[in-house]
Motif scaffolding. Structure first.
Motif, PDB file in Angstrom:
ATOM      1  N   GLU A 121       8.952  -9.138 -14.308  1.00 11.00           N
ATOM      2  CA  GLU A 121       9.216  -8.503 -15.606  1.00 11.00           C
ATOM      3  C   GLU A 121       8.595  -7.111 -15.691  1.00 11.00           C
ATOM      4  O   GLU A 121       8.682  -6.450 -16.730  1.00 11.00           O
ATOM      5  CB  GLU A 121       8.647  -9.364 -16.739  1.00 11.00           C
ATOM      6  N   GLY A 122       7.881  -6.712 -14.633  1.00 11.31           N
ATOM      7  CA  GLY A 122       7.228  -5.403 -14.634  1.00 11.31           C
ATOM      8  C   GLY A 122       5.944  -5.373 -15.449  1.00 11.31           C
ATOM      9  O   GLY A 122       5.458  -4.303 -15.834  1.00 11.31           O
ATOM     10  N   ILE A 123       5.373  -6.554 -15.709  1.00 11.85           N
ATOM     11  CA  ILE A 123       4.126  -6.629 -16.478  1.00 11.85           C
ATOM     12  C   ILE A 123       2.946  -6.446 -15.512  1.00 11.85           C
ATOM     13  O   ILE A 123       2.904  -7.089 -14.457  1.00 11.85           O
ATOM     14  CB  ILE A 123       4.031  -8.002 -17.192  1.00 11.85           C
ATOM     15  N   ALA A 124       1.998  -5.587 -15.869  1.00  7.55           N
ATOM     16  CA  ALA A 124       0.807  -5.386 -15.026  1.00  7.55           C
ATOM     17  C   ALA A 124      -0.028  -6.653 -15.058  1.00  7.55           C
ATOM     18  O   ALA A 124      -0.197  -7.270 -16.116  1.00  7.55           O
ATOM     19  CB  ALA A 124      -0.001  -4.198 -15.546  1.00  7.55           C
ATOM     20  N   VAL A 125      -0.553  -7.049 -13.898  1.00  8.14           N
ATOM     21  CA  VAL A 125      -1.277  -8.313 -13.785  1.00  8.14           C
ATOM     22  C   VAL A 125      -2.648  -8.063 -13.176  1.00  8.14           C
ATOM     23  O   VAL A 125      -2.775  -7.287 -12.229  1.00  8.14           O
ATOM     24  CB  VAL A 125      -0.472  -9.286 -12.879  1.00  8.14           C
ATOM     25  N   ALA A 126      -3.683  -8.709 -13.723  1.00  7.89           N
ATOM     26  CA  ALA A 126      -5.020  -8.620 -13.129  1.00  7.89           C
ATOM     27  C   ALA A 126      -5.599 -10.018 -13.009  1.00  7.89           C
ATOM     28  O   ALA A 126      -5.681 -10.749 -14.003  1.00  7.89           O
ATOM     29  CB  ALA A 126      -5.925  -7.737 -13.992  1.00  7.89           C
ATOM     30  N   GLU A 127      -5.965 -10.412 -11.794  1.00  7.39           N
ATOM     31  CA  GLU A 127      -6.668 -11.678 -11.561  1.00  7.39           C
ATOM     32  C   GLU A 127      -8.121 -11.302 -11.320  1.00  7.39           C
ATOM     33  O   GLU A 127      -8.442 -10.662 -10.309  1.00  7.39           O
ATOM     34  CB  GLU A 127      -6.079 -12.406 -10.349  1.00  7.39           C
ATOM     35  N   ARG A 128      -8.983 -11.678 -12.255  1.00  2.95           N
ATOM     36  CA  ARG A 128     -10.380 -11.242 -12.172  1.00  2.95           C
ATOM     37  C   ARG A 128     -11.268 -12.115 -13.045  1.00  2.95           C
ATOM     38  O   ARG A 128     -10.776 -12.986 -13.777  1.00  2.95           O
ATOM     39  CB  ARG A 128     -10.484  -9.774 -12.616  1.00  2.95           C
ATOM     40  N   THR A 129     -12.570 -11.880 -12.984  1.00  2.00           N
ATOM     41  CA  THR A 129     -13.515 -12.573 -13.854  1.00  2.00           C
ATOM     42  C   THR A 129     -13.214 -12.227 -15.310  1.00  2.00           C
ATOM     43  O   THR A 129     -12.931 -11.074 -15.633  1.00  2.00           O
ATOM     44  CB  THR A 129     -14.953 -12.107 -13.519  1.00  2.00           C
ATOM     45  N   VAL A 130     -13.269 -13.228 -16.180  1.00  2.00           N
ATOM     46  CA  VAL A 130     -12.969 -13.006 -17.610  1.00  2.00           C
ATOM     47  C   VAL A 130     -14.167 -13.440 -18.451  1.00  2.00           C
ATOM     48  O   VAL A 130     -14.693 -14.546 -18.281  1.00  2.00           O
ATOM     49  CB  VAL A 130     -11.713 -13.816 -18.028  1.00  2.00           C
ATOM     50  N   ASP A 131     -14.602 -12.561 -19.363  1.00  2.00           N
ATOM     51  CA  ASP A 131     -15.659 -12.924 -20.310  1.00  2.00           C
ATOM     52  C   ASP A 131     -15.052 -13.681 -21.488  1.00  2.00           C
ATOM     53  O   ASP A 131     -13.933 -13.372 -21.918  1.00  2.00           O
ATOM     54  CB  ASP A 131     -16.348 -11.659 -20.853  1.00  2.00           C
ATOM     55  N   LEU A 132     -15.838 -14.598 -22.061  1.00  2.00           N
ATOM     56  CA  LEU A 132     -15.359 -15.347 -23.227  1.00  2.00           C
ATOM     57  C   LEU A 132     -14.961 -14.411 -24.361  1.00  2.00           C
ATOM     58  O   LEU A 132     -13.932 -14.605 -25.025  1.00  2.00           O
ATOM     59  CB  LEU A 132     -16.444 -16.327 -23.695  1.00  2.00           C
ATOM     60  N   THR A 133     -15.756 -13.360 -24.567  1.00  2.00           N
ATOM     61  CA  THR A 133     -15.482 -12.470 -25.710  1.00  2.00           C
ATOM     62  C   THR A 133     -14.170 -11.702 -25.554  1.00  2.00           C
ATOM     63  O   THR A 133     -13.618 -11.217 -26.545  1.00  2.00           O
ATOM     64  CB  THR A 133     -16.646 -11.482 -25.917  1.00  2.00           C
ATOM     65  N   GLU A 134     -13.666 -11.610 -24.320  1.00  2.00           N
ATOM     66  CA  GLU A 134     -12.344 -10.981 -24.144  1.00  2.00           C
ATOM     67  C   GLU A 134     -11.256 -11.801 -24.821  1.00  2.00           C
ATOM     68  O   GLU A 134     -10.259 -11.252 -25.294  1.00  2.00           O
ATOM     69  CB  GLU A 134     -12.018 -10.814 -22.658  1.00  2.00           C
ATOM     70  N   LEU A 135     -11.455 -13.125 -24.843  1.00  2.00           N
ATOM     71  CA  LEU A 135     -10.468 -13.974 -25.525  1.00  2.00           C
ATOM     72  C   LEU A 135     -10.478 -13.698 -27.028  1.00  2.00           C
ATOM     73  O   LEU A 135      -9.445 -13.769 -27.698  1.00  2.00           O
ATOM     74  CB  LEU A 135     -10.745 -15.458 -25.258  1.00  2.00           C
ATOM     75  N   TYR A 136     -11.675 -13.389 -27.562  1.00  2.00           N
ATOM     76  CA  TYR A 136     -11.800 -13.176 -29.015  1.00  2.00           C
ATOM     77  C   TYR A 136     -11.040 -11.925 -29.476  1.00  2.00           C
ATOM     78  O   TYR A 136     -10.645 -11.826 -30.635  1.00  2.00           O
ATOM     79  CB  TYR A 136     -13.274 -13.030 -29.413  1.00  2.00           C
ATOM     80  N   ILE A 137     -10.891 -10.962 -28.553  1.00  2.00           N
ATOM     81  CA  ILE A 137     -10.252  -9.694 -28.952  1.00  2.00           C
ATOM     82  C   ILE A 137      -8.919  -9.471 -28.237  1.00  2.00           C
ATOM     83  O   ILE A 137      -8.375  -8.371 -28.254  1.00  2.00           O
ATOM     84  CB  ILE A 137     -11.192  -8.489 -28.682  1.00  2.00           C
ATOM     85  N   ALA A 138      -8.410 -10.546 -27.622  1.00  2.00           N
ATOM     86  CA  ALA A 138      -7.145 -10.414 -26.876  1.00  2.00           C
ATOM     87  C   ALA A 138      -5.974 -10.185 -27.817  1.00  2.00           C
ATOM     88  O   ALA A 138      -5.980 -10.631 -28.966  1.00  2.00           O
ATOM     89  CB  ALA A 138      -6.909 -11.686 -26.062  1.00  2.00           C
ATOM     90  N   ASP A 139      -4.950  -9.495 -27.295  1.00  2.00           N
ATOM     91  CA  ASP A 139      -3.704  -9.344 -28.056  1.00  2.00           C
ATOM     92  C   ASP A 139      -2.925 -10.655 -28.048  1.00  2.00           C
ATOM     93  O   ASP A 139      -2.229 -10.976 -29.006  1.00  2.00           O
ATOM     94  CB  ASP A 139      -2.823  -8.239 -27.440  1.00  2.00           C
ATOM     95  N   GLU A 140      -3.014 -11.365 -26.910  1.00  2.00           N
ATOM     96  CA  GLU A 140      -2.331 -12.661 -26.777  1.00  2.00           C
ATOM     97  C   GLU A 140      -3.166 -13.550 -25.858  1.00  2.00           C
ATOM     98  O   GLU A 140      -3.841 -13.052 -24.955  1.00  2.00           O
ATOM     99  CB  GLU A 140      -0.939 -12.494 -26.135  1.00  2.00           C
TER     100      GLU A 140
END
Ligand code: PMP
Length: 304
Positions: free
Chosen positions: A231-250
C-alpha cells in the motif's frame, strides 16, 4: 471454545473427539510440553481453503526444533500435514469459516524434564471461527505480568506451557473490565497482547515491535507488514515504548483469532478519538480479502 466439531485428528487417524485421549502422565500434561498453531479455514460455498498453511506448518516445525521435539520433523512433512488437514476438514464438513488448532504433544510418560528423542503425537481439532476480541474497537490494559523473555521460554516457539503467562494477563484485563492485556518486557517496552501482535501508527508510519522484542513471530503480523508495504505505507519494526501507544494516531492488533482489530483505548486513554483509523481500516480490508482470494502471494491453499 466456540463449538468444537465432532471429528478430530489424533496420532495418524480421524477419531471422534471423545476417543482422543492423552495420558495423565505424559509430558504434554505434566509440563505443558506441546507446541501448536491455529490457522483459519475459509468456506466459500463448496470451496474450502486454508490461509498460509505452509507458514503455519513451518512455524510448528521450528517450534519443535527450538524445544528439541526432534521426532516431529522425522515423521511429518508438509504434504502429510496437508493431507491430514484436508481429511479432518472434509470429515467435519463445516458450512462456515472455522479455525483449526494443530498441536504436537510429547506423548511419553514420565521421562522427567527432558525432550530429545521422545515420542510425539499430533492432534488437530476444528471450531467455529469466532474472534477472541471485539472487532469494532477494543480496550486494552497494560498487564502487571511481564512477557516471558525469549531467554526463558522462547517467544517464537508456540509452546503450550508458556500460555499460563497469557492466561494470567488476559484474566486480569477481563477482571478489570478490559478486552485484553498489553505485555511489556522486563525493560518496560511493549511486546504484544495475550494472543495477538500489536501495531501503532504515528505520522503515517506503521510501527510494530521487532521479532527480537519477546514476541511471537505472528503470521498475520507478517501478512500485514507485506500488505502495508504494497500500500506504500512506511513501516518500522523497532522497540516501542508504552507511552507511544498513548499518543498514537492509530493502534490495532493482529492474529488468527483476533483478526485485524482496532484499539480505541489504552489504559484509560482514548486512542484516535475512539474510532478505527484509516490505515487500520485499509489493512483490515486488505487482510480480509487476502484470507479468501489467492493473489501473487500464494497464501491460500485449497483443501481437496
Ligand atoms: N502472539 C501470541 C502470543 C499469540 O498466541 C498469537 C496467536 N497465535 C499471536 C501473537 C498472533 O499470531 P498469528 O498471527 O500467527 O495468529
Amino acid at each position: 471454545m466456540a463449538n468444537p466439531y465432532p471429528c478430530v485428528y489424533f496420532g495418524d487417524r480421524i477419531l471422534h473427539a471423545d476417543e482422543a485421549k492423552l495420558g495423565v502422565a505424559t509430558s504434554a500434561i505434566l509440563y505443558g510440553l506441546s507446541v501448536y498453531t491455529v490457522f483459519p479455514v475459509l468456506v466459500d460455498g463448496g470451496i474450502r481453503s486454508a490461509f498460509r498453511l505452509r507458514d503455519h506448518f513451518r512455524r510448528l516445525v521450528e517450534s519443535c526444533q527450538i524445544i528439541g521435539m526432534d521426532r516431529f520433523s522425522a515423521d511429518w512433512t508438509y504434504e502429510r500435514f496437508l493431507t491430514a488437514v484436508t481429511q479432518l476438514v472434509t470429515e467435519n464438513d463445516p458450512v462456515s469459516d472455522v479455525f483449526v488448532r494443530a498441536t504436537v504433544h510429547v506423548d511419553e510418560s514420565i521421562p522427567g524434564t527432558r525432550v530429545r528423542g521422545c515420542t510425539v503425537r499430533v492432534s488437530m481439532f476444528v471450531y467455529d471461527a469466532v474472534p477472541i476480541v471485539p472487532q469494532d474497537g477494543m480496550r486494552l490494559k497494560t498487564s502487571q505480568w511481564r512477557r516471558i523473555p525469549d531467554a526463558a521460554i522462547p517467544s517464537r516457539a508456540k509452546v503450550n506451557g508458556a500460555y499460563v503467562n497469557s492466561v494470567l494477563a488476559k484474566q486480569d484485563a477481563i477482571d478489570a473490565g478490559y478486552d485484553d492485556a498489553i505485555f511489556l518486557d522486563g525493560a518496560g517496552h511493549v511486546c504484544e497482547l495475550s494472543a495477538a501482535n500489536i501495531f501503532l501508527v504515528r505520522g503515517g508510519t506503521l510501527i510494530t515491535p521487532d521479532v527480537s522484542c519477546d514476541i511471537l513471530d505472528g503470521i498475520n503480523r507478517r501478512t500485514v507488514l507485506t500488505l502495508a508495504a504494497e500500500e506504500g505505507i512506511a513501516v518500522a519494526e523497532r522497540t516501542v515504548d508504552l507511552t507511544e501507544l498513548y499518543i498514537a494516531d492509530e493502534v490495532f492488533v493482529t492474529g488468527t483469532s483476533a483478526g485485524v482489530s482496532p484499539v480505541i483505548e489504552v489504559d484509560g486513554r482514548v486512542v484516535a478519538e475512539g474510532e478505527p483509523g484509516p490505515i487500520t481500516a485499509t489493512l483490515r480490508k486488505r487482510h480480509g480479502a487476502a484470507l479468501h482470494t489467492d493473489g501473487e502471494h500464494g497464501w491460500v491453499t485449497p483443501l481437496g
